[in-house]
Design a protein around this motif. Structure first.
Motif, PDB file in Angstrom:
ATOM      1  N   MET A   1       0.876  -1.285  -0.002  1.00 46.95           N
ATOM      2  CA  MET A   1      -0.223   0.069  -0.074  1.00 46.95           C
ATOM      3  C   MET A   1       0.786   1.149  -0.031  1.00 46.95           C
ATOM      4  SD  MET A   1      -3.272  -0.736   2.505  1.00 46.95           S
ATOM      5  CE  MET A   1      -4.562  -1.576   2.085  1.00 46.95           C
ATOM      6  N   ILE A   2       0.356   2.257  -0.472  1.00 48.10           N
ATOM      7  CA  ILE A   2       0.884   3.588  -0.577  1.00 48.10           C
ATOM      8  C   ILE A   2       0.949   4.202   0.735  1.00 48.10           C
ATOM      9  CG2 ILE A   2       0.846   5.853  -1.467  1.00 48.10           C
ATOM     10  CD1 ILE A   2      -0.512   4.910  -4.024  1.00 48.10           C
ATOM     11  N   ASN A   3       2.265   4.848   1.104  1.00 49.25           N
ATOM     12  CA  ASN A   3       2.405   5.416   2.525  1.00 49.25           C
ATOM     13  C   ASN A   3       1.889   6.781   2.122  1.00 49.25           C
ATOM     14  OD1 ASN A   3       2.560   6.436   4.802  1.00 49.25           O
ATOM     15  ND2 ASN A   3       4.744   6.071   5.125  1.00 49.25           N
ATOM     16  N   TYR A   4       0.778   7.093   1.980  1.00 50.23           N
ATOM     17  CA  TYR A   4       0.347   8.410   1.340  1.00 50.23           C
ATOM     18  C   TYR A   4       0.536   9.738   2.343  1.00 50.23           C
ATOM     19  CZ  TYR A   4      -4.026   8.626   4.235  1.00 50.23           C
ATOM     20  OH  TYR A   4      -4.933   8.523   5.133  1.00 50.23           O
ATOM     21  N   LYS A   5       0.422   9.040   3.730  1.00 47.02           N
ATOM     22  CA  LYS A   5       0.388  10.270   4.831  1.00 47.02           C
ATOM     23  C   LYS A   5       1.761  11.007   4.795  1.00 47.02           C
ATOM     24  CE  LYS A   5      -2.663   8.239   8.078  1.00 47.02           C
ATOM     25  NZ  LYS A   5      -3.004   7.679   9.382  1.00 47.02           N
ATOM     26  N   HIS A   6       2.885  10.025   4.528  1.00 46.08           N
ATOM     27  CA  HIS A   6       4.241  10.835   4.473  1.00 46.08           C
ATOM     28  C   HIS A   6       4.310  11.481   3.389  1.00 46.08           C
ATOM     29  CE1 HIS A   6       8.638  11.035   4.993  1.00 46.08           C
ATOM     30  NE2 HIS A   6       8.452  10.706   3.842  1.00 46.08           N
ATOM     31  N   GLN A   7       4.200  10.820   2.029  1.00 53.58           N
ATOM     32  CA  GLN A   7       4.339  11.320   0.984  1.00 53.58           C
ATOM     33  C   GLN A   7       3.290  12.549   0.760  1.00 53.58           C
ATOM     34  OE1 GLN A   7       4.375   8.990  -2.586  1.00 53.58           O
ATOM     35  NE2 GLN A   7       4.878   6.996  -1.355  1.00 53.58           N
ATOM     36  N   THR A   8       2.260  12.654   1.178  1.00 52.37           N
ATOM     37  CA  THR A   8       1.380  13.873   1.047  1.00 52.37           C
ATOM     38  C   THR A   8       1.900  14.984   1.573  1.00 52.37           C
ATOM     39  OG1 THR A   8      -0.702  12.541   0.745  1.00 52.37           O
ATOM     40  CG2 THR A   8      -0.867  14.944   1.346  1.00 52.37           C
ATOM     41  N   ASN A   9       2.604  14.846   2.766  1.00 50.67           N
ATOM     42  CA  ASN A   9       3.191  15.831   3.621  1.00 50.67           C
ATOM     43  C   ASN A   9       4.268  16.685   2.748  1.00 50.67           C
ATOM     44  OD1 ASN A   9       1.386  15.998   5.843  1.00 50.67           O
ATOM     45  ND2 ASN A   9       2.717  14.372   6.880  1.00 50.67           N
ATOM     46  N   GLN A  10       5.213  15.396   2.206  1.00 51.55           N
ATOM     47  CA  GLN A  10       6.251  16.001   1.463  1.00 51.55           C
ATOM     48  C   GLN A  10       5.934  16.803   0.219  1.00 51.55           C
ATOM     49  OE1 GLN A  10       9.484  15.583   2.554  1.00 51.55           O
ATOM     50  NE2 GLN A  10       8.568  14.940   4.207  1.00 51.55           N
ATOM     51  N   ASP A 183      -5.136   4.001  -3.085  1.00 49.04           N
ATOM     52  CA  ASP A 183      -4.461   3.088  -3.680  1.00 49.04           C
ATOM     53  C   ASP A 183      -5.214   2.437  -4.940  1.00 49.04           C
ATOM     54  OD1 ASP A 183      -2.191   2.531  -2.235  1.00 49.04           O
ATOM     55  OD2 ASP A 183      -3.029   0.993  -1.054  1.00 49.04           O
ATOM     56  N   GLU A 184      -6.465   2.290  -4.845  1.00 44.07           N
ATOM     57  CA  GLU A 184      -7.450   1.888  -6.148  1.00 44.07           C
ATOM     58  C   GLU A 184      -7.193   3.123  -7.079  1.00 44.07           C
ATOM     59  OE1 GLU A 184     -10.983  -0.027  -4.362  1.00 44.07           O
ATOM     60  OE2 GLU A 184      -9.709  -1.086  -2.879  1.00 44.07           O
ATOM     61  N   LEU A 185      -7.484   4.383  -6.782  1.00 42.06           N
ATOM     62  CA  LEU A 185      -7.312   5.339  -7.624  1.00 42.06           C
ATOM     63  C   LEU A 185      -6.097   5.412  -8.179  1.00 42.06           C
ATOM     64  CD1 LEU A 185      -9.588   8.045  -5.735  1.00 42.06           C
ATOM     65  CD2 LEU A 185     -10.257   6.985  -7.895  1.00 42.06           C
ATOM     66  N   ALA A 186      -4.958   5.306  -7.548  1.00 47.25           N
ATOM     67  CA  ALA A 186      -3.570   5.330  -8.137  1.00 47.25           C
ATOM     68  C   ALA A 186      -3.542   4.064  -9.088  1.00 47.25           C
ATOM     69  CB  ALA A 186      -2.547   5.339  -6.934  1.00 47.25           C
ATOM     70  N   SER A 187      -3.786   3.096  -9.047  1.00 45.72           N
ATOM     71  CA  SER A 187      -3.640   2.063  -9.862  1.00 45.72           C
ATOM     72  C   SER A 187      -4.607   2.335 -11.172  1.00 45.72           C
ATOM     73  CB  SER A 187      -4.357   0.550  -9.313  1.00 45.72           C
ATOM     74  OG  SER A 187      -4.061  -0.129 -10.120  1.00 45.72           O
ATOM     75  N   GLN A 188      -5.530   2.917 -11.254  1.00 40.92           N
ATOM     76  CA  GLN A 188      -6.236   3.305 -12.173  1.00 40.92           C
ATOM     77  C   GLN A 188      -5.692   4.672 -12.960  1.00 40.92           C
ATOM     78  OE1 GLN A 188      -7.734   0.267 -12.728  1.00 40.92           O
ATOM     79  NE2 GLN A 188      -9.317   1.452 -13.538  1.00 40.92           N
ATOM     80  N   LEU A 189      -5.135   5.460 -12.097  1.00 34.53           N
ATOM     81  CA  LEU A 189      -4.538   6.558 -12.717  1.00 34.53           C
ATOM     82  C   LEU A 189      -3.326   6.338 -13.275  1.00 34.53           C
ATOM     83  CD1 LEU A 189      -4.375   9.618 -13.008  1.00 34.53           C
ATOM     84  CD2 LEU A 189      -3.115   9.800 -10.634  1.00 34.53           C
ATOM     85  N   ALA A 190      -2.481   5.372 -13.026  1.00 34.95           N
ATOM     86  CA  ALA A 190      -1.341   4.916 -13.538  1.00 34.95           C
ATOM     87  C   ALA A 190      -1.487   4.295 -15.110  1.00 34.95           C
ATOM     88  CB  ALA A 190      -0.636   3.817 -12.603  1.00 34.95           C
TER      89      ALA A 190
END
Length: 293
Positions: A1-10, A183-190
């Motif tokens: 799974m994407i660690n969106y919390k850390h990446q979003t803050n960055q 995660d599911e949206l990210a897969s479709q966006l890719a």
């Protein structure tokens, strides 16, 4: 799974969400959030006030545009839970004449087609629509992404849903809903990016394979979707989450809709998809005067 919390803050430290869309050569600025008015060319949409006959569509469009709508979203397939199946032919027969009629009267109108079928999307774009709003996020028609990629300057709303409109409510099971939806949206966006689609709007899919409690949690964490750096569309207008929580009906849910639309705006929504344009435009105007330090 994407660690969106850390990446979003960055991401927030160095990047900003895209604020423009190229709609068939017309650049739409979303610096101030836009409102998308709903025109359901169906006999059975969940909110009776949105069921528009073809003959009424032009006058409804006139009012929505006068009230400040940036987009008009035209759909011919009801996606409410338990809605009857409609053939692709019947769906296109509902929406294409309405698109034709509206554009004859309002040639500069920006029309979105609300469909999960690639064939209907293409016919609508050929008729003059400039945006595709797919409630399935490409999961119900394998030809959708290829079709969108083949169309010039046509933005695409990538919405999260599981299953079909007939089965989605049985699939509202998540361990961590925000992370899983991202995660599911990210897969479709890719997959969209691989197909060559660049103008994408993210829609968390309020009410689609989500319970009221899950919808509130998603709304509370809406700024997590900044992870995508794409405009976010919120479509919660008059939905079950509002009227069941308040113990009222969909016909009485305008005030509740405005409250949740305001929350969405304060959490970064770029587009509100609504049945009631004037009230949503007022919410946009007022929230522009609210600043958080």
């Amino acid at each position: 799974m994407i660690n969106y919390k850390h990446q979003t803050n960055q991401l927030k430290l160095s990047k900003v969400t895209k604020k423009t869309l190229n709609c068939r050569g017309k650049l739409v600025d979303l610096t101030i959030p836009a409102v998308m008015g709903i025109l359901n060319i169906t006999p059975d949409s969940f909110f009776s006030g949105s069921r528009i006959a073809t003959a009424q569509a032009v006058e409804t469009a006139r009012k929505m545009l006068a009230d400040g709508a940036t987009f008009l979203d035209i759909g011919g397939y009801s996606t409410r839970p338990g809605a009857a199946e409609v053939s692709a032919g019947e769906e296109s027969d509902r929406v294409v004449p309405v698109i034709d009629a509206i554009l004859k009267t309002f040639p500069d109108a920006l029309i979105s087609v609300d469909t999960f079928r690639a064939s209907v999307a293409r016919q609508a774009i050929d008729a003059g629509a400039c945006l595709i709003n797919d409630v399935s996020g490409g999961t119900l028609d394998p030809a959708m992404f290829e079709t969108v990629a083949s169309l010039l300057n046509v933005p695409y709303v990538l919405m999260h849903m599981r299953g079909t409109p007939q089965t989605m409510q049985s699939l509202a099971t998540y361990d961590h809903i925000v992370t899983e939806v991202i995660d599911e949206l990210a897969s479709q966006l890719a997959a969209l990016r691989t197909s060559g689609v660049h103008d994408v709007i993210i829609d968390p899919g309020f009410g689609f394979a989500k319970t009221p409690a899950q919808n509130f949690h998603l709304l509370n964490k809406l700024d997590a979707f900044d992870f995508f750096e794409e405009p976010v569309l919120v479509g919660i207008s008059r939905k079950t989450t509002i009227w069941k929580t308040l113990g009222i009906t969909a016909n009485e849910a305008l005030n509740g809709t405005t409250v949740l639309n305001t929350v969405a705006l304060l959490k970064g929504a770029s587009i509100l998809r609504v049945h009631d344009v004037r009230e949503a435009v007022e919410a946009v105007k007022l929230t522009q005067h609210v600043t958080f330090f």
